[in-house]
Write a protein that holds these residues in place. Structure first.
Motif, PDB file in Angstrom:
ATOM      1  N   ASP A   7       3.461   0.158   7.969  1.00  0.00           N
ATOM      2  CA  ASP A   7       2.342  -0.703   8.355  1.00  0.00           C
ATOM      3  C   ASP A   7       0.975  -0.112   7.995  1.00  0.00           C
ATOM      4  OD1 ASP A   7       4.125  -2.551   9.414  1.00  0.00           O
ATOM      5  OD2 ASP A   7       4.003  -1.708  11.427  1.00  0.00           O
ATOM      6  N   CYS A  10       0.724  -0.991   3.997  1.00  0.00           N
ATOM      7  CA  CYS A  10       0.819  -2.376   3.518  1.00  0.00           C
ATOM      8  C   CYS A  10      -0.553  -3.042   3.555  1.00  0.00           C
ATOM      9  CB  CYS A  10       1.811  -3.171   4.366  1.00  0.00           C
ATOM     10  SG  CYS A  10       2.016  -4.877   3.793  1.00  0.00           S
ATOM     11  N   ARG A  11      -0.901  -3.675   2.439  1.00  0.00           N
ATOM     12  CA  ARG A  11      -2.171  -4.394   2.338  1.00  0.00           C
ATOM     13  C   ARG A  11      -1.942  -5.887   2.105  1.00  0.00           C
ATOM     14  NH1 ARG A  11      -3.515  -0.872   4.838  1.00  0.00           N
ATOM     15  NH2 ARG A  11      -4.691   0.953   4.228  1.00  0.00           N
ATOM     16  N   GLY A  12      -0.688  -6.333   2.207  1.00  0.00           N
ATOM     17  CA  GLY A  12      -0.394  -7.754   2.133  1.00  0.00           C
ATOM     18  C   GLY A  12      -0.360  -8.343   0.735  1.00  0.00           C
ATOM     19  N   MET A  26       6.522 -12.284   4.695  1.00  0.00           N
ATOM     20  CA  MET A  26       5.163 -12.047   5.159  1.00  0.00           C
ATOM     21  C   MET A  26       5.049 -12.484   6.618  1.00  0.00           C
ATOM     22  SD  MET A  26       3.820 -10.665   2.553  1.00  0.00           S
ATOM     23  CE  MET A  26       2.051 -10.638   2.829  1.00  0.00           C
ATOM     24  N   ASP A  29       0.263 -12.525  10.159  1.00  0.00           N
ATOM     25  CA  ASP A  29      -0.959 -11.742   9.959  1.00  0.00           C
ATOM     26  C   ASP A  29      -1.211 -11.409   8.486  1.00  0.00           C
ATOM     27  OD1 ASP A  29      -1.424 -11.714  12.686  1.00  0.00           O
ATOM     28  OD2 ASP A  29      -0.385  -9.812  12.983  1.00  0.00           O
ATOM     29  N   TYR A  31       0.938  -9.602   6.404  1.00  0.00           N
ATOM     30  CA  TYR A  31       1.520  -8.338   5.968  1.00  0.00           C
ATOM     31  C   TYR A  31       3.027  -8.495   5.827  1.00  0.00           C
ATOM     32  CZ  TYR A  31      -3.019  -6.484   7.122  1.00  0.00           C
ATOM     33  OH  TYR A  31      -4.368  -6.264   7.166  1.00  0.00           O
ATOM     34  N   GLU A  33       7.090  -7.562   6.102  1.00  0.00           N
ATOM     35  CA  GLU A  33       8.032  -6.991   7.058  1.00  0.00           C
ATOM     36  C   GLU A  33       9.437  -7.139   6.490  1.00  0.00           C
ATOM     37  OE1 GLU A  33       8.184  -9.090  10.772  1.00  0.00           O
ATOM     38  OE2 GLU A  33       8.538 -11.014   9.813  1.00  0.00           O
ATOM     39  N   CYS A  54       5.859  -2.136  -5.267  1.00  0.00           N
ATOM     40  CA  CYS A  54       4.798  -2.187  -4.260  1.00  0.00           C
ATOM     41  C   CYS A  54       3.614  -1.318  -4.688  1.00  0.00           C
ATOM     42  CB  CYS A  54       5.322  -1.708  -2.905  1.00  0.00           C
ATOM     43  SG  CYS A  54       4.043  -1.675  -1.625  1.00  0.00           S
ATOM     44  N   GLU A  56       1.167  -0.282  -3.022  1.00  0.00           N
ATOM     45  CA  GLU A  56       0.734   0.634  -1.963  1.00  0.00           C
ATOM     46  C   GLU A  56       1.827   1.602  -1.538  1.00  0.00           C
ATOM     47  OE1 GLU A  56      -2.386   0.593  -1.300  1.00  0.00           O
ATOM     48  OE2 GLU A  56      -2.842  -1.327  -2.250  1.00  0.00           O
TER      49      GLU A  56
END
Length: 63
Positions: A7, A10-12, A26, A29, A31, A33, A54, A56
């Protein structure tokens, strides 16, 4: 194999959900999961692709 999202990283971006939507989704919010407790054997390669894609490095896979 288990999958989870860091968490704090993660930047979505949603890349994981695009690559492997049967394992990642997603949140409301915005992000990512993991939506399964155990990655099904037939989806392990896709989950690895999602982790590698990913930007990030937020996708964590545990054997």
């Amino acid at each position: 194999m288990k999958a989870h999202i860091d968490d704090g990283r993660c930047r979505g971006h949603g890349v994981c959900t695009t690559v492997c939507p049967d394992v990642f989704a997603m949140t409301d919010d915005g992000y990512a999961e993991a939506i399964v407790d155990e990655v099904p054997a037939g989806l392990e390669d896709r989950a690895r692709e999602a982790a590698e894609a990913c930007p990030e490095n937020a996708v964590i896979l545990d054997q």
